[in-house]
Scaffold this active site. Structure first.
Site, short mmCIF file in Angstrom:
data_model
loop_
_atom_site.label_atom_id
_atom_site.label_comp_id
_atom_site.label_asym_id
_atom_site.label_seq_id
_atom_site.Cartn_x
_atom_site.Cartn_y
_atom_site.Cartn_z
N SER A 27 0.95 -1.20 -0.02
CA SER A 27 0.03 0.08 -0.09
C SER A 27 0.86 1.38 0.11
CB SER A 27 -0.74 0.10 1.26
OG SER A 27 -0.24 0.03 2.62
N THR A 158 -38.23 27.43 -12.14
CA THR A 158 -38.54 26.06 -11.43
C THR A 158 -38.82 25.14 -12.85
OG1 THR A 158 -40.69 26.51 -11.49
CG2 THR A 158 -39.60 26.95 -9.45
N HIS A 159 -38.45 23.97 -12.70
CA HIS A 159 -38.64 23.14 -13.89
C HIS A 159 -38.15 23.71 -15.15
CE1 HIS A 159 -41.87 21.09 -11.56
NE2 HIS A 159 -42.51 22.53 -11.12
N SER A 286 -13.29 23.68 -29.93
CA SER A 286 -13.54 22.58 -30.67
C SER A 286 -12.42 22.17 -31.64
CB SER A 286 -15.04 22.69 -31.22
OG SER A 286 -14.90 21.75 -32.24
N LYS A 292 -16.82 27.46 -31.50
CA LYS A 292 -17.19 26.81 -30.29
C LYS A 292 -16.31 27.36 -28.94
CE LYS A 292 -19.77 23.97 -29.28
NZ LYS A 292 -19.60 22.46 -29.39
N GLU A 299 -18.36 21.27 -17.20
CA GLU A 299 -18.83 19.99 -17.24
C GLU A 299 -17.94 18.85 -16.66
OE1 GLU A 299 -20.04 19.70 -21.85
OE2 GLU A 299 -18.15 21.02 -21.55
N TYR A 326 -10.13 -5.69 12.72
CA TYR A 326 -9.47 -5.37 11.66
C TYR A 326 -9.47 -6.32 10.63
CZ TYR A 326 -5.75 -3.95 8.33
OH TYR A 326 -5.14 -3.65 7.08
N GLN A 331 -7.26 -2.02 4.32
CA GLN A 331 -6.39 -1.39 3.46
C GLN A 331 -6.77 -0.40 2.25
OE1 GLN A 331 -2.34 -2.84 3.40
NE2 GLN A 331 -2.36 -2.96 1.15
N1 ARG Z 1 -1.53 -1.07 5.80
C1 ARG Z 1 -2.27 -1.39 6.69
C2 ARG Z 1 -3.79 -0.79 6.28
O1 ARG Z 1 -3.79 0.16 5.72
C3 ARG Z 1 -1.94 -1.17 7.92
C4 ARG Z 1 -2.44 -2.15 8.97
C5 ARG Z 1 -2.05 -3.43 8.78
N2 ARG Z 1 -2.40 -4.27 9.83
C6 ARG Z 1 -2.43 -5.57 9.55
N3 ARG Z 1 -2.71 -6.32 10.64
N4 ARG Z 1 -1.90 -6.36 8.55
O2 ARG Z 1 -4.65 -1.55 6.69
#
Ligand code: ARG
Length: 466
Positions: A27, A158-159, A286, A292, A299, A326, A331
């Site tokens: 990550s 409106t509308h 364009s 244009k 947009e 967790y 992640q």
């Molecule tokens: N990079 C991990 C995350 O963002 C950190 C936490 C990792 N914890 C674990 N038990 N592997 O979730």
């Protein structure tokens, strides 16, 4: 071939992760941006460890100096991030270990689970401040346009049908209200982020004698009176992601608001309306049609609001089926959050730029608001003032509109004769209703578009936005 066991958690492993797994699970490519918060968090944590005597003051100082040097390196772009080390936390810890022997004690009484929860809370506090500042700047750009065009009237719709006259500034003030609530939402997210999860450990705290209040204070997780705020359930603290969702939701709402503003500007800039001209700097041409000038900034604003909603949806879905606490799924909580932040930031800057360079076409606005049919409701109110029940008055004015259409004249061109035949309570002064300044002056209640209120709102926004 088996890889060397992972440096931080590899004790029970005989071989390291496959190359493919490393690429899949890293990550650091996106959470490296947490580095300043991770380092701040580690400094707070090690200060606490020294405070309770788990490490010495010398060790703390060495850790702090090492972390400061690493931060400087990161900020100078000289730090080498390694995907082998998975994430921001382990990259920094490993770098520290190379410099400072005491680094091996930094992770005492801490898990990456409460570490990342802390990093994100610090991040959210900063991100909310950032977005509130940008909202403020966008609001000020809108207020400036309102200020230099305070006398302009346009039809309100409106509308997407012409409804009643409003001051152009009143329309713009509606945007200020929307963005003000957005800013308040970020303030709420910031408050929800303001609880320190350190000490929750991986799930169930720690057996070591830590001082959670000390960590909270050191990291600024305090209430208005400076009292520390620590999370009250270790399992909740490491597993919930409602903060992420609230943040992305606040961003998505900014997106919805900006998208509606963008849609107004796109319409107003069209040949059909021509109420405004958007700045060249925020439009494109364009490749085929030389005449244009396309309102691309607006947009894209409309388009990117879809992306902000997508990010919110990603987070809602990510969190919904997970057993406490967790899970590594979590992640994936970061890319949508960071994207929402970055996109909301640039959207607000672009809105400010677009308003700052906008021209308002006075004559086109005047022509559009000159349509007397916009004051048909005022005619009904005229009858109400003469004692006619509103339903009856509404019906009578409807008949006048039809009559004008049949006679192919504008509503205010009907003769008093014709009008009094439709309803005897129409006096010779009936056509006074079409006096636009008078009509506007009658709209004097709070929140209405009359000139007195407009003045009040100018004063209010000038005060609010400084
Ligand atoms: N990079 C991990 C995350 O963002 C950190 C936490 C990792 N914890 C674990 N038990 N592997 O979730």
């Amino acid at each position: 071939m088996a890889k060397k066991a992972q440096a931080t958690w590899g004790g029970r492993f005989s071989a390291g992760p496959a190359e493919l797994m490393l690429r899949f699970s890293e990550s650091v490519s996106f959470d490296a941006r947490l580095a300043p918060f991770d380092i701040q968090g580690s400094k707070g944590h090690s200060a606490m460890l020294a405070h309770v005597g788990i490490i010495t003051r010398k060790e703390r100082d060495a850790i702090h100096a090492g972390l400061d040097a690493i931060l400087a390196e990161i900020q100078a772009g000289q730090f080498t991030w390694s995907t082998q080390l998975e994430d921001v936390h382990m990259n920094i810890e490993q770098a520290l270990t190379k410099r400072v022997p005491a680094a091996a004690k930094l992770h005492t009484a801490r898990s990456r689970n409460d570490q990342v929860a802390t990093d994100m809370r610090l991040y959210f506090k900063a991100a909310c401040t950032d977005l509130v500042q940008r909202l403020d700047a966008a609001q000020r750009a809108i207020l400036a346009v309102a200020g230099t065009h305070a006398d302009i009237l346009i039809p309100g719709y409106t509308h997407l049908q012409r409804a009643q006259p409003v001051f152009f500034a009143h329309h713009l003030f509606a945007y200020l209200e929307m963005l003000q609530r957005d800013a308040e939402r970020f303030a709420v997210v910031q408050d929800h982020a303001n609880w320190c999860p350190l000490g929750s450990g991986a799930i169930a705290g720690t057996t070591l004698p830590i001082d959670r209040e000390f960590s909270a204070k050191a990291l600024g997780f305090v209430d208005a009176r400076g009292r520390p705020r620590v999370t009250q359930n270790s399992m909740d603290a490491v597993s919930d992601r409602d903060l992420h969702i609230e943040f992305a939701s606040a961003c998505a709402l900014v997106g919805v608001h900006l998208s509606r503003i963008a849609e107004d500007l796109i319409l107003w800039a069209s040949q059909e309306f021509k109420f405004v001209e958007l700045p060249d700097a925020f439009c494109t041409g364009s490749s085929l049609m030389p005449q244009k000038k396309n309102p691309d900034s607006m947009e894209l604003t409309r388009g990117k609001s879809a992306r902000l909603q997508g990010n919110l949806h990603t987070l809602l879905t990510l969190a919904k089926g997970l057993p406490l606490t967790y899970n590594r799924d979590l992640q994936e909580d970061k890319p949508p959050v960071f994207d929402s932040h970055d996109q909301t930031a640039i959207l607000l800057d672009v809105l400010a730029g677009t308003f700052a360079g906008m021209t308002v076409r006075r004559e086109r606005c005047a022509a559009a608001v000159g349509d007397p049919a916009l004051l048909a409701t005022d005619l009904a109110d005229y009858l109400v003032r003469a004692g006619v029940p509103f339903r009856e008055a509404h019906h009578a004015v409807g008949a006048l509109v039809r009559l004008a259409e049949e006679n192919k004249v504008l509503l205010d061109q009907l003769s008093h004769d014709d009008v009094s035949k439709v309803h005897p309570k129409f006096g010779p002064d009936w056509a006074d209703c079409f006096d636009l300044p008078k009509a506007m002056a009658r709209r004097r209640g709070a929140g209405m578009p009359g000139p007195a209120q407009l003045k009040r709102q100018f004063a209010r926004w000038k005060k609010l936005l400084g």
